[in-house]
Design a protein around this motif. Structure first.
Motif, mmCIF file in Angstrom:
data_model
loop_
_atom_site.group_PDB
_atom_site.id
_atom_site.type_symbol
_atom_site.label_atom_id
_atom_site.label_comp_id
_atom_site.label_asym_id
_atom_site.label_seq_id
_atom_site.Cartn_x
_atom_site.Cartn_y
_atom_site.Cartn_z
ATOM 1 N N GLY A 13 0.803 -1.210 0.000
ATOM 2 C CA GLY A 13 0.000 0.000 0.000
ATOM 3 C C GLY A 13 0.830 1.249 0.000
ATOM 4 O O GLY A 13 2.028 1.231 -0.260
ATOM 5 N N PHE A 14 0.163 2.315 0.300
ATOM 6 C CA PHE A 14 0.784 3.627 0.290
ATOM 7 C C PHE A 14 1.950 3.692 1.260
ATOM 8 O O PHE A 14 2.990 4.258 0.951
ATOM 9 C CB PHE A 14 -0.282 4.658 0.655
ATOM 10 C CG PHE A 14 0.241 6.058 0.691
ATOM 11 C CD1 PHE A 14 0.504 6.749 -0.481
ATOM 12 C CD2 PHE A 14 0.485 6.683 1.899
ATOM 13 C CE1 PHE A 14 0.992 8.040 -0.440
ATOM 14 C CE2 PHE A 14 0.970 7.976 1.950
ATOM 15 C CZ PHE A 14 1.222 8.655 0.772
ATOM 16 N N SER A 15 1.801 3.089 2.449
ATOM 17 C CA SER A 15 2.830 3.202 3.476
ATOM 18 C C SER A 15 4.143 2.581 3.022
ATOM 19 O O SER A 15 5.213 3.083 3.339
ATOM 20 C CB SER A 15 2.359 2.533 4.758
ATOM 21 O OG SER A 15 2.122 1.169 4.513
ATOM 22 N N GLU A 16 4.075 1.472 2.266
ATOM 23 C CA GLU A 16 5.302 0.812 1.841
ATOM 24 C C GLU A 16 6.015 1.616 0.753
ATOM 25 O O GLU A 16 7.232 1.642 0.709
ATOM 26 C CB GLU A 16 4.995 -0.602 1.383
ATOM 27 C CG GLU A 16 4.712 -1.484 2.589
ATOM 28 C CD GLU A 16 4.285 -2.875 2.226
ATOM 29 O OE1 GLU A 16 3.775 -3.049 1.113
ATOM 30 O OE2 GLU A 16 4.449 -3.757 3.063
ATOM 31 N N HIS A 17 5.243 2.258 -0.092
ATOM 32 C CA HIS A 17 5.867 3.117 -1.097
ATOM 33 C C HIS A 17 6.505 4.330 -0.436
ATOM 34 O O HIS A 17 7.581 4.757 -0.810
ATOM 35 C CB HIS A 17 4.835 3.553 -2.131
ATOM 36 C CG HIS A 17 4.378 2.420 -2.993
ATOM 37 N ND1 HIS A 17 3.399 1.550 -2.596
ATOM 38 C CD2 HIS A 17 4.803 2.005 -4.202
ATOM 39 C CE1 HIS A 17 3.236 0.644 -3.540
ATOM 40 N NE2 HIS A 17 4.056 0.890 -4.522
ATOM 41 N N THR A 18 5.826 4.848 0.560
ATOM 42 C CA THR A 18 6.386 5.965 1.308
ATOM 43 C C THR A 18 7.651 5.519 2.021
ATOM 44 O O THR A 18 8.648 6.237 2.047
ATOM 45 C CB THR A 18 5.358 6.469 2.340
ATOM 46 O OG1 THR A 18 4.140 6.725 1.650
ATOM 47 C CG2 THR A 18 5.836 7.724 3.018
#
Lengths: 191, 165
Positions: A13-18
């Protein structure tokens, strides 16, 4: 060796890309520098780093604590090992020298001094590039990345004692390199 | 610490890889030994030379852009990852709907066929009854008109048989 675990069943999700952007991307230079010295080729090093980034993005969920740079360098090294298996011939390709010119451009201040530095850098770089892979690897991780013996041992997946012996051997080979003799003679002749 | 012991530890000392006790012993030895101090300076100078002269290759801007594009593509593709789970349920829902539709279609068709058959049977029965009634009327008329007793008996038997039907 730094663990590179597969995060099964975990949605990216977004957190892993961040997390990748904040923790891994700042070490892209370190990853490229290592790949550049391992492959000794501009294009091959870019391929290795790109592959490493794909893997890092896939497994960044498993990066909980610790040094993200050492973790990423471990992945770069794995990617390089796999690349070597696929491209054995490419591994022995000599440095084309273009990257050395590129590096010299970053530090150019005075034309004459830059030319001298470039020449010395080229000879020294050639001497390092001619070191066998296992010695070149630990030397780059120690001298350019300034990693501890423990971190190098984990990245290269070897005991600390082997790190110390390979480092001593790398330094010894470098000192005995005919290329470094040329530098010393050049420096002595100017005095 | 003697020169041999110090010599084996000089590289580790320069790399900051000795413990406090060893570090203090080496420092003490270097202060009193000019030859080892010179060696130590040589180790430091060679390390500094490598760090200063060996090029450090930063990632080219094009590679950095490619990695960012890779990240953006992965980010765009990320919401699509749970789709297989939803697709599976979608298939199940579709299958259930198709099954229900097929059942309803079969039921409607079956009912229509059964009704059609029933209507046909009723029509056939109606025709048969109509024929029997006509025959009965004809036989009764025949029995009434005939003069022969044998013919009247035969007509009566036939009327009885038709009546039983």
């Amino acid at each position: 060796m730094y663990p590179v675990r597969v995060a099964r069943g975990v949605g990216k999700g977004f957190s892993e890309h961040t997390s990748f952007e904040e923790r891994v991307l700042p070490h892209l230079d370190a990853g490229y520098n290592l790949a550049r010295w391992l492959t000794r080729n501009v294009d091959d090093s870019e391929d290795v780093v790109q592959d490493a980034c794909v893997r890092a993005l896939k497994y960044v969920g498993s990066l909980r604590d610790g040094d993200a740079r050492a973790w990423f360098l471990t992945i770069v090294r794995h990617a390089f090992c796999d690349w070597c298996k696929r491209n054995r011939q490419a591994e022995i390709v000599k440095d084309d020298g273009t990257a050395i010119d590129m590096a010299a451009n970053y530090s150019a201040v005075d034309a004459q001094r830059a030319a001298q530095r470039s020449s010395e850098s080229r000879l020294l770089a050639d001497a390092v590039a001619e070191l066998p892979l296992v010695f070149r690897e630990v030397l780059i991780l120690r001298e350019l990345e300034e990693l501890s013996y423990k971190e190098i041992a984990r990245i290269a997946d070897i005991p600390i004692g082997t790190v110390m012996s390979r480092l001593a051997r790398a330094r010894g080979l470098l000192q005995r390199s005919p290329l470094l003799h040329a530098i010393r003679e050049h420096s002595g002749g100017e005095r | 610490m003697n020169c041999n012991e110090a010599g084996t530890l000089l590289a580790q000392y320069a790399d900051g890889e000795v413990d406090n006790l060893q570090g203090r012993s080496i420092e003490q030895h270097l202060r009193g030994c000019g030859a080892c101090a010179t060696k130590h300076e040589g180790v430091l100078a060679r390390g500094a030379q490598i760090r200063a002269k060996v090029p450090y290759f930063p990632a080219p801007p094009a590679l950095r852009e490619r990695v960012r594009a890779l990240l953006a593509n992965a980010h765009d593709a990320a919401p699509a990852r749970p789709r297989p789970e939803r697709d599976r349920w979608r298939w199940l829902t579709g299958g259930a709907l198709a099954g229900c539709t097929a059942t309803m279609l079969a039921w409607t068709l079956g009912t229509a066929v059964i009704t059609w058959h029933a209507n046909e049977d009723v029509a056939v029965e109606a025709v048969a009854i109509h024929h029997r009634v006509d025959a009965l009327v004809d036989l009764r008329r025949l029995r009434h008109l005939t003069m022969k007793s044998s013919a009247r008996a035969t007509a009566s038997t036939a009327i009885a048989k038709l009546a039983d039907c």
